[in-house]
Motif scaffolding. Structure first.
Motif, mmCIF file in Angstrom:
data_model
loop_
_atom_site.group_PDB
_atom_site.id
_atom_site.type_symbol
_atom_site.label_atom_id
_atom_site.label_comp_id
_atom_site.label_asym_id
_atom_site.label_seq_id
_atom_site.Cartn_x
_atom_site.Cartn_y
_atom_site.Cartn_z
ATOM 1 N N UNK A 293 33.587 44.189 43.934
ATOM 2 C CA UNK A 293 32.828 44.549 42.720
ATOM 3 C C UNK A 293 33.278 43.465 41.673
ATOM 4 N N UNK A 294 34.416 42.978 41.560
ATOM 5 C CA UNK A 294 34.828 42.234 40.507
ATOM 6 C C UNK A 294 34.612 41.132 40.822
ATOM 7 N N UNK A 295 34.944 40.415 42.130
ATOM 8 C CA UNK A 295 34.567 39.213 42.530
ATOM 9 C C UNK A 295 32.878 38.891 42.291
ATOM 10 N N UNK A 296 32.115 39.764 42.531
ATOM 11 C CA UNK A 296 30.653 39.835 42.500
ATOM 12 C C UNK A 296 30.460 39.461 40.793
ATOM 13 N N UNK B 102 36.853 49.515 35.458
ATOM 14 C CA UNK B 102 37.724 48.564 34.679
ATOM 15 C C UNK B 102 39.218 49.095 35.157
ATOM 16 N N UNK B 103 39.349 50.383 35.267
ATOM 17 C CA UNK B 103 40.634 50.766 35.511
ATOM 18 C C UNK B 103 41.158 50.352 36.663
ATOM 19 N N UNK C 151 42.076 46.118 32.035
ATOM 20 C CA UNK C 151 41.253 45.826 33.242
ATOM 21 C C UNK C 151 39.822 45.399 32.433
ATOM 22 N N UNK C 152 39.214 46.022 31.403
ATOM 23 C CA UNK C 152 38.132 45.981 30.715
ATOM 24 C C UNK C 152 38.283 44.398 29.913
ATOM 25 N N UNK C 153 39.022 44.304 29.176
ATOM 26 C CA UNK C 153 39.252 43.232 28.357
ATOM 27 C C UNK C 153 39.418 41.833 29.200
ATOM 28 N N UNK D 10 37.337 36.746 31.850
ATOM 29 C CA UNK D 10 36.995 36.095 33.004
ATOM 30 C C UNK D 10 35.543 36.024 33.360
ATOM 31 N N UNK D 11 34.397 36.955 32.859
ATOM 32 C CA UNK D 11 33.358 36.839 33.178
ATOM 33 C C UNK D 11 32.584 35.792 32.036
#
Length: 506
Positions: free
Chosen positions: A410-413, A268-269, A279-281, A286-287
């Protein structure tokens, strides 16, 4: 992705014409998304026929669509752990996606088993995921913070493809759809359920064959881009190897030190550009947002045709087919309007306009369902209005994510995985609703829209507090904690204070 100046971002549509190769590739992606919409949305109008082929009702077909979402989810989860493959071989993934899609689409009309249908749609979900992850990664990499307009333009293609798919299928819908209970001896599953029966059977092999051929052509087009990118990578590698000997030991030491400070690409960083908590929050929000976005987009579009043919409405297949065509046309128009507006307006303003329309849509649906009463005309109008609102949600969301987080593969996926889970759950629920009480179907729509608005508002609050903290930290570092008048700052210090505010106004 490298940050661009506000002057570059505000340059409007001109920036896209300054990169002719990127523009050409984006135009091909529009065509690719047209074929994606074509082969994925064939199921909408042909769902009753496929249901008859395997002797299941809407609940059974809901499980088939859910199996596609499972394949979509599995591929997304693999995409999270194998993001380096996406970075290096994005075009190759697109080739595989459309070749697999061509095989699946070609076989679908001949399937007589529910289990085989599950397997085929699982594979089709994998191809959809590969297209979304690889295609979105390429677009975000090419255009950076200016990706909102290309994303909207590319996703216009999906709606166009869906329109063509329904127009092509329409001549093969020769009969009205009716539901009846079939005795256990005449059905393949163990319980007596409402099974979809057509008064006049229609062969849908021809539209599925055409979709398969188009998928092969898109795969061939991606071969060209793959070869082009491979040649570029080889040239870059040769240049790096030639320059390697000129590097001093001091520079190498600096690179090594910097490399040790880089966070994991799955952290998340990394998503939060160095801020773990932010980043985590925001990633979690968004997920969750993608969960309802996918549920809304996939559920409504796949079951709207079947909802229109509900016996209480007395709507013939051809009229229902025009209803779903009108829905996809409106969705494409919505994305086109947003693509134009996002060239001149910030994403926040576009979303504010969109969600105002979303609230009006919820009020309209609930009013007609519970107070006024639904007619053929009102259903067609409401369906068109729904497409107008639903269309821009997906591309605008990824434009927003790309500005507020570091949108690595990774975030997109991960975001697409959230969308897949929502699709799995709510497509099954929608199938059950249509088998038992179709009147509850619009309630799902209202629920999705309201949850999306709540989560969007939450993301704005998190982003606002993050920017405010950055602003305070910047001022504190410049003044060592002491108050400092703005007019006393130097020309070098002013941009450091203005930067968070400028980012917030994008």
């Amino acid at each position: 992705m490298a940050m661009q100046s506000n002057e570059q971002i505000s340059s409007g549509i001109k920036i896209y014409f300054n990169h002719p190769w990127y523009l050409f590739k984006t135009e091909f992606f529009i065509l690719m998304w047209i074929i994606l919409g074509f082969h994925l949305e064939l199921i909408g109008s042909t769902l009753p026929i496929l249901g008859q082929n395997i002797n299941v009702g809407y609940t059974g077909m809901g499980s088939v669509l859910a199996s596609r979402a499972v394949g979509y989810l599995v591929a997304n989860l693999l995409g999270i752990s194998l993001q380096n493959i996406t970075k290096k071989y994005a075009e190759a993934l697109l080739i595989c996606a459309f070749m697999l899609a061509a095989i699946v689409v070609l076989l679908t009309p001949f399937v007589k088993s529910l289990v085989v249908m599950w397997i085929l749609f699982f594979i089709q979900g994998v191809t959809q995921s590969l297209t979304h992850i690889a295609g979105t990664h390429i677009l975000l990499t090419m255009w950076g913070v200016n990706a909102t307009v290309p994303l909207n333009a590319v996703h216009i293609g999906y709606g166009i493809g869906a329109v063509f798919a329904n127009l092509l299928v329409q001549p093969f819908l020769n009969g009205n759809v009716s539901s009846m209970n079939i005795p256990n001896s005449e059905i393949t599953n163990s319980t007596s359920v409402p099974v979809i029966i057509l008064k006049t059977y229609s062969s849908i092999f021809i539209p599925y064959l055409i979709a398969s051929i188009l998928c092969v052509l898109i795969a061939i087009g991606n071969v060209y881009f793959y070869l082009h990118e491979s040649r570029n990578q080889r040239e870059k590698l040769e240049i790096k190897q030639a320059d390697y000997g000129t590097l001093t030991n001091d520079i190498t030491d600096i690179i090594d030190i910097n490399d040790t400070k880089i966070s994991s690409p799955y952290s998340p960083r990394t998503f939060g550009n160095g801020d773990y908590r932010y980043g985590l929050t925001l990633t979690i929000i968004f997920v969750c947002y993608a969960f309802f976005m996918g549920a809304n987009d996939e559920t409504f579009s796949k079951f709207f045709f079947s909802y229109l043919t509900f016996k209480e409405f007395h709507i013939a297949d051809r009229v229902a087919s025009w209803g779903i065509i009108l829905y996809w046309i409106s969705m494409s128009i919505g994305r086109l309007i947003t693509a134009i507006l996002s060239s001149f307006l910030s994403i926040n303003i576009c979303f504010n306009i969109l969600w105002t329309g979303g609230l009006c849509l919820v009020i309209a649906w609930l009013s007609f369902v519970f107070i006024i009463g639904l007619t053929t005309t009102s259903l067609l109008i409401l369906g068109a209005f729904s497409g107008l609102i639903f269309g821009p949600i997906f591309p605008l969301t990824f434009g927003l994510i790309n500005q507020r987080l570091n949108a690595v593969p990774a975030l997109i996926a991960l975001i697409f995985s959230g969308s897949a889970v929502g699709t799995i759950i709510f497509q099954q629920i929608a199938g059950i609703i249509l088998d038992h009480d179709p009147n509850d179907f619009p309630i799902l729509l209202a629920f999705f829209i309201l949850m999306l608005i709540i989560l969007y508002t939450a993301s704005n609050l998190i982003y606002h507090f993050h920017q405010r903290r950055n602003l305070e930290n910047t001022r504190s570092s410049l003044t060592n904690g002491a108050a400092l008048a703005r007019e006393s700052l130097t020309d070098e210090e002013l941009p450091m204070i203005n930067y968070p505010r400028d980012q917030n106004n994008q």
